[in-house]
Scaffold this motif. Structure first.
Motif, PDB file in Angstrom:
ATOM      1  N   GLU A 132       6.019   4.197   1.026  1.00 31.12           N
ATOM      2  CA  GLU A 132       6.717   5.419   1.422  1.00 31.12           C
ATOM      3  C   GLU A 132       7.525   5.203   2.698  1.00 31.12           C
ATOM      4  O   GLU A 132       8.620   5.761   2.855  1.00 31.12           O
ATOM      5  N   VAL A 167      -0.183  -0.538  -4.405  1.00 32.19           N
ATOM      6  CA  VAL A 167       0.933  -0.273  -5.314  1.00 32.19           C
ATOM      7  C   VAL A 167       1.867  -1.484  -5.333  1.00 32.19           C
ATOM      8  O   VAL A 167       1.753  -2.390  -4.498  1.00 32.19           O
ATOM      9  N   ASP A 194       3.162  10.515  -5.676  1.00 33.27           N
ATOM     10  CA  ASP A 194       1.861  10.323  -5.024  1.00 33.27           C
ATOM     11  C   ASP A 194       0.779   9.773  -5.952  1.00 33.27           C
ATOM     12  O   ASP A 194      -0.372   9.655  -5.548  1.00 33.27           O
ATOM     13  N   GLU A 243       9.377   6.114  -6.421  1.00 37.88           N
ATOM     14  CA  GLU A 243       8.299   6.007  -7.400  1.00 37.88           C
ATOM     15  C   GLU A 243       8.853   6.022  -8.821  1.00 37.88           C
ATOM     16  O   GLU A 243       9.797   6.745  -9.134  1.00 37.88           O
ATOM     17  N   TYR A 259       0.855  -1.187   0.000  1.00 39.76           N
ATOM     18  CA  TYR A 259       0.000   0.000   0.000  1.00 39.76           C
ATOM     19  C   TYR A 259       0.892   1.238   0.000  1.00 39.76           C
ATOM     20  O   TYR A 259       2.043   1.186   0.441  1.00 39.76           O
ATOM     21  N   ARG A 260       0.357   2.334  -0.484  1.00 41.64           N
ATOM     22  CA  ARG A 260       1.185   3.518  -0.716  1.00 41.64           C
ATOM     23  C   ARG A 260       1.918   3.982   0.541  1.00 41.64           C
ATOM     24  O   ARG A 260       3.105   4.320   0.490  1.00 41.64           O
ATOM     25  N   ASP A 261       1.242   3.986   1.690  1.00 39.52           N
ATOM     26  CA  ASP A 261       1.913   4.472   2.900  1.00 39.52           C
ATOM     27  C   ASP A 261       3.023   3.519   3.351  1.00 39.52           C
ATOM     28  O   ASP A 261       4.035   3.949   3.912  1.00 39.52           O
ATOM     29  N   TYR A 278       6.810   1.313  -7.703  1.00 41.23           N
ATOM     30  CA  TYR A 278       7.988   1.825  -7.007  1.00 41.23           C
ATOM     31  C   TYR A 278       9.166   0.876  -7.235  1.00 41.23           C
ATOM     32  O   TYR A 278       8.982  -0.338  -7.388  1.00 41.23           O
ATOM     33  N   ARG A 286      -5.591   3.334  -6.500  1.00 40.31           N
ATOM     34  CA  ARG A 286      -4.297   3.999  -6.298  1.00 40.31           C
ATOM     35  C   ARG A 286      -3.770   3.827  -4.884  1.00 40.31           C
ATOM     36  O   ARG A 286      -2.684   4.311  -4.563  1.00 40.31           O
ATOM     37  N   ASN A 287      -4.507   3.147  -4.049  1.00 36.12           N
ATOM     38  CA  ASN A 287      -4.012   2.871  -2.701  1.00 36.12           C
ATOM     39  C   ASN A 287      -3.064   1.674  -2.711  1.00 36.12           C
ATOM     40  O   ASN A 287      -2.076   1.640  -1.985  1.00 36.12           O
TER      41      ASN A 287
END
Length: 393
Positions: free
Chosen positions: A151, A296, A162, A157, A146-148, A167, A293-294
């Motif tokens: 990160e 990834v 965002d 990326e 997930y994106r968080d 990634y 988009r959540n």
């Protein structure tokens, strides 16, 4: 005197005969429309060959396969195969499980990676048994998250900040976090997860994805070197075992856990195949017009090549392999299911997947093949390491 009465002869009226049903105006319009639809349907069935199916002898082909079973259970694939008079019955199993058990009762096997395929081919060659190899498509190993979480791992990326779905992940950083026993909360205060940092895998003893991830971790931990003998291979296996087994009981299919509505709690980072993620995005885009988009993907900077091989064990299996590799409709459907399709000459057609995703408005990942490649140990040593790490029977 009584008045005289006049009697008229009864009149005989001759009616015109009724018009035939087919010539009545009220009937002609609906009948004509129905007939036209039926005729068009019949023509379509004749052209596709479907109309002849009840009169054809259907060839039932049996196979044992791992993650690529998703292709053969797809309704469109089943319909295309049936139009060719072929029906495929599958038995699911992990790639390594396929390679280490009896397969003589099947027409083909389809392990997800080359180590298992090599085990099978070597065994068939030793026993002088039928084996023909087909390579219809390709799907790299990825870490789905997930994106968080991406990160928090300081992944880079591939596209617009965002917004990108993909990634690049420095594996040395991930390995260090795992070795230090850090929790996700410690790695990032924005994550509400007290579990240890790790990537969850399927069973190492049976699944190619897990065994490939083992090879990737071993390569990084050993300074981008592969062990050269059994002693060093087993010593390396002992070093990386805690990095792979701290997840507890492995799941059967990590993609299902990751893609479940509650996936973030079940498998925040999962080792899966790229096509499983892309199929999710393609399906969502076609159904809702939106992209998830959540969720990834993390692509390890040092890639591991995992080319699945359809190994025909009988002439019937070989016929299926030829169809999957060359039939235009089946090749197109493979793209729609997220696979990177090989050309008949064995070259990888990146452009076809790129064009298909762009047409849908879905971000396109990199090739999945980086300049730096992770090398797996030789097959005998890899088997020893898998058995050591997984305590395989």
């Amino acid at each position: 005197m009584a008045a005289s009465r006049t009697f008229e002869e009864p009149a005989l009226t001759v009616l015109a005969p009724p018009r035939p049903v087919l010539r009545r105006k009220r009937y002609l319009l609906p009948f004509g429309i129905s007939a036209a639809v039926a005729l068009a349907g019949a023509v379509a069935l004749f052209v596709s060959g479907t109309v002849a199916l009840p009169f054809k002898q259907v060839l039932v082909i049996t196979g044992k396969l791992a993650s690529k079973s998703e292709f053969f259970t797809d309704d469109v694939v089943r319909r295309l195969l049936m139009a060719q008079g072929v029906q495929v019955h599958i038995t699911r199993a992990g790639s390594r499980s396929i390679a280490t058990n009896d397969i003589d009762s099947y027409d083909f096997v389809f392990p997800s990676g080359q180590p298992a395929a090599l085990l099978i081919r070597n065994q068939r060659q030793r026993e002088s048994k039928y084996a023909k190899v087909h390579k219809p498509f390709f799907s790299p190993i990825v870490l789905a998250t997930y994106r968080d979480y991406a990160e928090a791992l300081q992944a880079v990326e591939q596209g617009e900040p965002d917004k990108s779905l993909y990634y690049n992940l420095p594996m040395t950083s991930l390995v260090e976090h795992i070795k230090e026993g850090q929790t996700w909360n410690e790695l990032s205060h924005g994550l509400n997860n007290g579990n240890r940092v790790l990537a969850q895998t399927s069973d190492i003893c049976s699944a190619n994805s897990a065994a490939t991830y083992l090879g990737l971790i071993a390569f990084v931990e050993n300074g981008n070197q592969i062990p050269q003998d059994e002693e060093s291979a087993l010593a390396l296996a002992d070093r990386i075992k805690p990095l792979l087994t701290s997840q507890g009981l492995p799941g059967d299919d990590m993609s299902k856990q990751y893609l479940a509505p509650e996936g973030k709690g079940l498998a925040p980072v999962a080792v899966i195949y790229e096509h499983q993620y892309l199929a999710h995005q393609i399906r969502l885009k076609q159904q809702t017009g939106e992209i998830d988009r959540n969720r990834v993907l993390l692509y390890p900077e040092a890639q591991v090549q995992t080319v699945p091989e359809l190994i025909a064990l009988t002439p019937a299996g070989d016929r299926l392999g030829e169809m999957i590799t060359n039939h235009p409709g089946l090749r197109k459907r493979a793209l729609e299911l997220g696979f990177r399709v090989f050309e008949p000459d064995g070259s990888l057609s990146q452009g076809q997947l790129t064009g298909f995703l762009k047409a849908l408005g879905i971000d396109v990942p990199s090739t999945g093949v980086g300049d730096t490649e992770t090398f797996l140990p030789s097959l005998p040593l890899l088997e020893k390491m898998i058995e050591r790490v997984g305590d395989c029977p």
